[in-house]
Motif scaffolding. Structure first.
Motif, PDB file in Angstrom:
ATOM      1  N   LYS A 200       0.823  -1.212   0.000  1.00 15.33           N
ATOM      2  CA  LYS A 200       0.000   0.000   0.000  1.00 15.33           C
ATOM      3  C   LYS A 200       0.858   1.264   0.000  1.00 15.33           C
TER       4      LYS A 200
ATOM      5  N   TRP B 271       0.727   4.275  -2.622  1.00 13.36           N
ATOM      6  CA  TRP B 271       0.613   5.661  -2.113  1.00 13.36           C
ATOM      7  C   TRP B 271       1.610   6.559  -2.826  1.00 13.36           C
TER       8      TRP B 271
ATOM      9  N   GLU C  60       0.948   7.102  -6.652  1.00  5.40           N
ATOM     10  CA  GLU C  60      -0.220   7.900  -7.050  1.00  5.40           C
ATOM     11  C   GLU C  60      -0.209   9.324  -6.499  1.00  5.40           C
TER      12      GLU C  60
ATOM     13  N   SER D 112      -6.143   5.955   1.232  1.00 10.09           N
ATOM     14  CA  SER D 112      -7.425   5.502   0.677  1.00 10.09           C
ATOM     15  C   SER D 112      -7.309   5.137  -0.808  1.00 10.09           C
ATOM     16  N   ALA D 113      -6.575   5.945  -1.571  1.00 10.03           N
ATOM     17  CA  ALA D 113      -6.407   5.637  -2.990  1.00 10.03           C
ATOM     18  C   ALA D 113      -5.659   4.322  -3.179  1.00 10.03           C
TER      19      ALA D 113
ATOM     20  N   GLU E  28      -5.570   1.791  -1.086  1.00  8.66           N
ATOM     21  CA  GLU E  28      -6.450   0.683  -0.699  1.00  8.66           C
ATOM     22  C   GLU E  28      -7.495   0.405  -1.780  1.00  8.66           C
ATOM     23  N   ARG E  29      -7.973   1.461  -2.432  1.00 16.27           N
ATOM     24  CA  ARG E  29      -8.936   1.268  -3.519  1.00 16.27           C
ATOM     25  C   ARG E  29      -8.289   0.542  -4.691  1.00 16.27           C
ATOM     26  N   ILE E  30      -7.058   0.905  -5.016  1.00 18.93           N
ATOM     27  CA  ILE E  30      -6.356   0.243  -6.109  1.00 18.93           C
ATOM     28  C   ILE E  30      -6.109  -1.231  -5.784  1.00 18.93           C
TER      29      ILE E  30
ATOM     30  N   ALA F 150      -7.911  -3.111  -3.895  1.00 19.73           N
ATOM     31  CA  ALA F 150      -9.198  -3.793  -4.027  1.00 19.73           C
ATOM     32  C   ALA F 150      -9.524  -4.045  -5.503  1.00 19.73           C
ATOM     33  N   ASP F 151      -9.251  -3.053  -6.364  1.00 22.81           N
ATOM     34  CA  ASP F 151      -9.495  -3.219  -7.793  1.00 22.81           C
ATOM     35  C   ASP F 151      -8.614  -4.326  -8.368  1.00 22.81           C
TER      36      ASP F 151
ATOM     37  N   ARG G 145     -10.029  -7.665  -7.468  1.00 25.09           N
ATOM     38  CA  ARG G 145     -11.249  -7.932  -8.230  1.00 25.09           C
ATOM     39  C   ARG G 145     -10.943  -8.306  -9.678  1.00 25.09           C
TER      40      ARG G 145
END
Length: 392
Positions: A3, A7, A10, A60-61, A63-65, A67-68, A71
């Protein structure tokens, strides 16, 4: 932890070189995350404006990446990972990290060749691109392309038909197919080889991304071949980048009055290596990769022929094909669907995929069985027609 890599990757306002400088100074992105402003300013080349960007500590960005990626089935490969190719790591501006879909071959051990060309190519460029992609793959090389329209796509299709392990380098997120009509090509490359991007999922392709992406394509390879390119072409940027990185540069000659070949002819005038078949490229690396290359196989003719040969060698349609009742023949739903759309003129596999919506692997499997049973006929250029009349 991953992460912290995301971070740092990005954070707006930082160049790739600035991120690499921070990595050299702190050892890990996590150390940079917890460093104070004074320590950050000690990083070579760091400006106050860039140091201020590191005051943003939200994860947060990242963690979103992550998760993507979970998926979408993507892996994140950092410049410090063992799997990250040394060949790419040693260029001037290696990607800070890469998103990977599929299986990335051991690049440093492989004869990797990048094949590029103009999007607005001629039938000659398409035929040459596919022939070279096929020959390189049959000869044991890994073929890299940018998956763009025109020559890139033709070379990739050739490599797939040659049973190769292709690598596609995208100019956006790996979940954003560009151009959109290459969805099945993306799927096939991911299944047979690997898709790479330095952009996170959801990133739309942008014209500024493609020149930057070219350094990755050239950096993965021992050589780059330009198949067809006018004087102002992104393919020539890739070729120039290859030379800057100390790689070999090849080009396919074209007519002296053809604008689409003007860039290739200039490369040859300036000392590039002439290419008329895959053997011309692979023979340059026979001593370097003796256990990888199969030079004689590289000279096999692909099933997809040049555009003139396609026109000249397509056999006439057969008259009055025999009737076939699908239920009595025990055909699958895929086979029946393909027979229904195979009426009339011969059709390419890509056309059948688009018309039926059936995935490429299932189309190829169904066609193979239909051909073995004598229900379809394969013509030059891997085009198919129905050899029976389908009785519903």
């Amino acid at each position: 932890m991953l992460k912290y890599w995301l971070w740092l990757a990005e954070l707006p306002g930082l160049t790739n070189q600035a991120r690499l400088a921070l990595l050299r100074h702190f050892g890990t992105p996590e150390n940079a995350f917890y460093a104070d402003a004074g320590e950050i300013l000690l990083t070579e080349g760091m400006t106050k404006k860039q140091a201020a960007a590191l005051e943003e500590k939200s994860l947060s960005a990242a963690e979103r990446i992550l998760a993507d990626c979970r998926r979408l089935g993507l892996r994140v490969l950092t410049v410090q990972d063992a799997e990250y190719p040394n060949r790419l790591r040693n260029i001037y501006d290696p990607p800070f990290l890469l998103y990977v879909r599929g299986h990335l071959p051991p690049v440093d051990e492989e004869p990797v060749i990048t094949v590029v060309g103009t999007r607005s190519c001629t039938p000659y460029g398409i035929a040459c691109g596919e022939k070279l992609g096929f020959g390189l793959a049959k000869g044991g090389a890994v073929v890299v392309s940018g998956l763009a329209r025109g020559v890139d796509a033709a070379a990739t299709r050739g490599a797939l038909r040659g049973g190769g392990v292709p690598i596609g380098v995208a100019g956006g997120g790996l979940d954003v197919v560009y151009p959109p009509e290459h969805r099945y090509l993306y799927e096939d490359v991911a299944a047979a080889g690997a898709l790479l991007s330095e952009y996170p999922p959801g990133t739309e392709p942008d014209k500024s991304h493609f020149p930057v992406r070219n350094r990755i394509m050239a950096g993965l390879s021992v050589g780059t071949v330009v198949v067809e390119a006018p004087l102002r072409s992104g393919a020539l940027i890739t070729g120039s980048t290859a030379l800057e990185q100390g790689r070999d540069l090849f080009a396919v000659p074209g007519p002296i009055d053809a604008p689409a070949s003007a860039g290739c002819n200039r490369i040859l005038r300036d000392g590039g290596i002439i290419v008329t078949e895959a053997w011309d490229i692979l023979s340059c690396y026979a001593e370097r990769f003796p256990d990888k290359l199969r030079l004689e196989e590289s000279r096999e003719e692909p099933e997809t022929l040049g555009y003139q040969a396609r026109q000249e060698r397509t056999p006439p349609p057969k008259a009055a094909p025999p009737p076939l009742r699908a239920a009595e023949a025990g055909l699958t739903d895929d086979q029946i669907t393909l027979l229904r759309v195979l009426a009339g003129e011969p059709k390419l596999v890509d056309d059948l995929i688009e018309e039926t919506g059936i995935p490429a692997r299932r189309v190829l499997s169904a066609l193979t069985l239909l051909e073995l049973d004598g229900f379809v006929t394969q013509h030059s250029g891997k085009r198919y027609t129905r050899a029976v009349t389908l009785a519903e």
